[in-house]
Design an enzyme around this catalytic site. Structure first.
Site, short mmCIF file in Angstrom:
data_model
loop_
_atom_site.label_atom_id
_atom_site.label_comp_id
_atom_site.label_asym_id
_atom_site.label_seq_id
_atom_site.Cartn_x
_atom_site.Cartn_y
_atom_site.Cartn_z
N ARG A 38 -0.80 25.25 -8.36
CA ARG A 38 -0.48 25.65 -6.98
C ARG A 38 -0.64 24.54 -5.95
O ARG A 38 -0.38 24.74 -4.77
CB ARG A 38 -1.34 26.87 -6.60
N ASN A 73 0.60 -19.01 10.51
CA ASN A 73 -0.32 -19.33 9.41
C ASN A 73 0.35 -19.33 8.05
O ASN A 73 -0.28 -19.61 7.05
CB ASN A 73 -1.49 -18.34 9.41
#
Ligand code: UD1
Ligand code: CA
Length: 453
Positions: free
Chosen positions: A15, A384
């Site tokens: 379920r 960077n």
């Protein structure tokens, strides 16, 4: 007498409508089964056996690092069959505590009370009284109030269906008793299953005392069968945590709009506004103010710091009296020293900001070491990454980075240096120098505006 824990976790969890095994669905950020194991481990069992079946590999990969052993139950023939799978591995002189992997909130102290009863030779069962008992096994007692049997809903008669004391499924007994009872359980019942609950009637027949305990709150023994129950249990658990924080002196603007998925330690006079999520291990110093809609994970926030609305802080170390946000993003490896400021739309990663330094607007700082009293202008980007490797930027104390500068790493900007606005810096800058790296401005007086054809 040693203790061994058996946790049933073989079921499919149909379920949930999920590819993830039910017991691995998170409650407060942690798989339900992990909650159960952690509480069980507070009792220091000699072994923890997890009965696995559906998606056994996935479950094993979570529980084995916690020191639990998996036992495979190939076919889910019932709870009695599930427990029986582990018994060959269990010391016959031990006491066994049976837990469910989809019942995440049983407190360790309650488990210990059950185990204590079992150590005395009783069959100890955890029961709870519910307004609506439908679907559960009913606790059948005799006129003296002694437990006689557990009857499953599908097997119960009309009289038994009226009983609202139910079986949580959690129990403790000596292994020697279980080894006697389990092989004798049949499957002559409405579901054709081997019911663990049948041992209760066997205990009665054998003259073994049956004791029961009840939880302080029904949610502590609530099992999860679907996502509705999981969401309800999550809300209850969050509410409990929020109330505890309030009692401990943390001011939450609204305890119903606060989520803690991990552990929070907070100093005095901390204020947390609505919709904040705290995740992992977070520590907060005295007098910290956290604005609305913040997400803080595995970080330390120093005393007196202000975290303004909509900020995200992940694996960062923030010292005292800093200001963060609104709309700031501190990524892993960010370190802010005292009085540092990170303002709106600023992202930092593996970056240290020294004392009194600021990056107040629209900036990316990655792999950067910023000294003290540095001003990073709006729109500054540390470049960077060249597409393959990451490089470091160093910015010395007292430097001033003009707005809209691109700092191409690896590069060092000296202490006291100034970078002219709009510069693209590719070479080191000496201390106290001014670096300007941008197109020169030309003003053309003779220029004529184009005319419409
Ligand atoms: C069980 C109890 C019932 C109790 C209820 C509480 C029995 C016969 N019934 O019913 O009295 O009120 O729990 O929620 O024990 N599991 C396995 N292998 C199996 C069967 C089950 O690992 O072969 C696991 C399931 O994954 C689940 C737990 O055991 O975690 C309980 O099984 P479930 O089928 O949900 O039991 P209920 O019918 O709810
Ligand atoms: Ca169930």
């Amino acid at each position: 007498m040693s203790l061994e824990v058996i946790i049933l976790a073989a079921g499919k969890g149909t379920r949930m409508y999920s590819d993830l095994p039910k017991v691995l669905h998170p409650l407060a950020g942690k798989p339900m089964l992990v909650h159960a194991i952690e509480q069980a481990q507070t009792l220091k069992p000699s072994q923890t056996h997890i009965i696995v079946g559906h998606e056994a590999q996935k479950v094993a990969s979570v529980v084995e690092p916690m020191g639990a052993q998996c036992v495979t139950q190939n076919q889910q023939l019932g709870t009695g069959h599930a427990v029986a799978q582990a018994m060959p591995m269990v010391d016959n002189l031990a006491v066994v505590l049976v837990l469910y992997g989809d019942v995440p909130l049983v407190p360790g102290v309650l488990m210990q009370q059950l185990v204590d009863k079992a150590m005395h030779g009783d069959l100890a069962v955890l029961t709870v009284t519910l307004d609506d008992a439908s679907g559960y096994g009913r606790i059948v007692r005799n006129d003296q109030g002694h437990i006689q049997a557990i009857v499953e809903h599908k097997d119960a008669n009309d009289e038994q269906l009226k009983i609202n004391e139910i079986n949580t499924g959690i129990l403790a007994a000596k292994a020697s008793l279980l080894n006697n009872w389990l092989p004798r359980i049949g499957s002559n019942n409405a579901q054709g299953e081997i019911y663990l609950t049948d041992i209760v009637a066997m205990a009665v027949a054998d003259g073994i005392a049956i004791t029961n305990l009840q939880p302080d709150y029904p949610q502590q023994t609530q099992g999860v069968n679907d996502r509705v129950q999981l969401a309800e249990l999550e809300r209850w658990y969050q509410q409990q945590q929020a109330m505890q924080l309030l009692r401990d002196g943390v001011q939450l603007a609204d305890p119903t709009r606060f989520d803690l998925r991990g552990e929070l330690t907070a100093g005095k006079d901390t204020y947390i506004d609505i919709n904040t999520i705290i995740e992992g291990q977070v520590s907060i110093g005295d007098g910290v103010h956290i604005g609305p809609n913040c997400h803080i994970k595995d970080s330390h926030i120093g005393a007196g710091t202000q975290v303004l609305a909509n900020s995200i802080i992940d694996k960062a170390q923030v010292a005292k009296n800093c200001t963060i946000g609104p709309f700031a993003r501190l990524r892993p490896g960010t370190v802010m020293h005292d009085n540092a400021k990170v303002g709106n739309f600023v992202e930092t990663k593996k970056t240290t900001l020294g004392k009194d330094s600021k990056a107040n607007h629209f900036t990316y700082l990655g792999d950067t070491n910023v000294g003290e009293q540095v001003n990073i202008g709006a729109g500054t980007i540390t470049c960077n990454y060249d597409g393959v490797n990451k490089f470091q930027t160093h910015i010395g104390d007292g430097a001033f980075i003009g707005s809209n500068s691109s700092i191409v790493a690896p590069v060092t900007i000296g202490a006291g240096a100034t970078i002219g606005a709009g510069s693209t810096i590719t070479k080191n800058v000496e201390n106290n120098n001014l670096a300007i790296a941008r197109g020169k401005q030309r003003n053309l007086a003779t220029w004529a505006k184009p005319k419409k054809c």
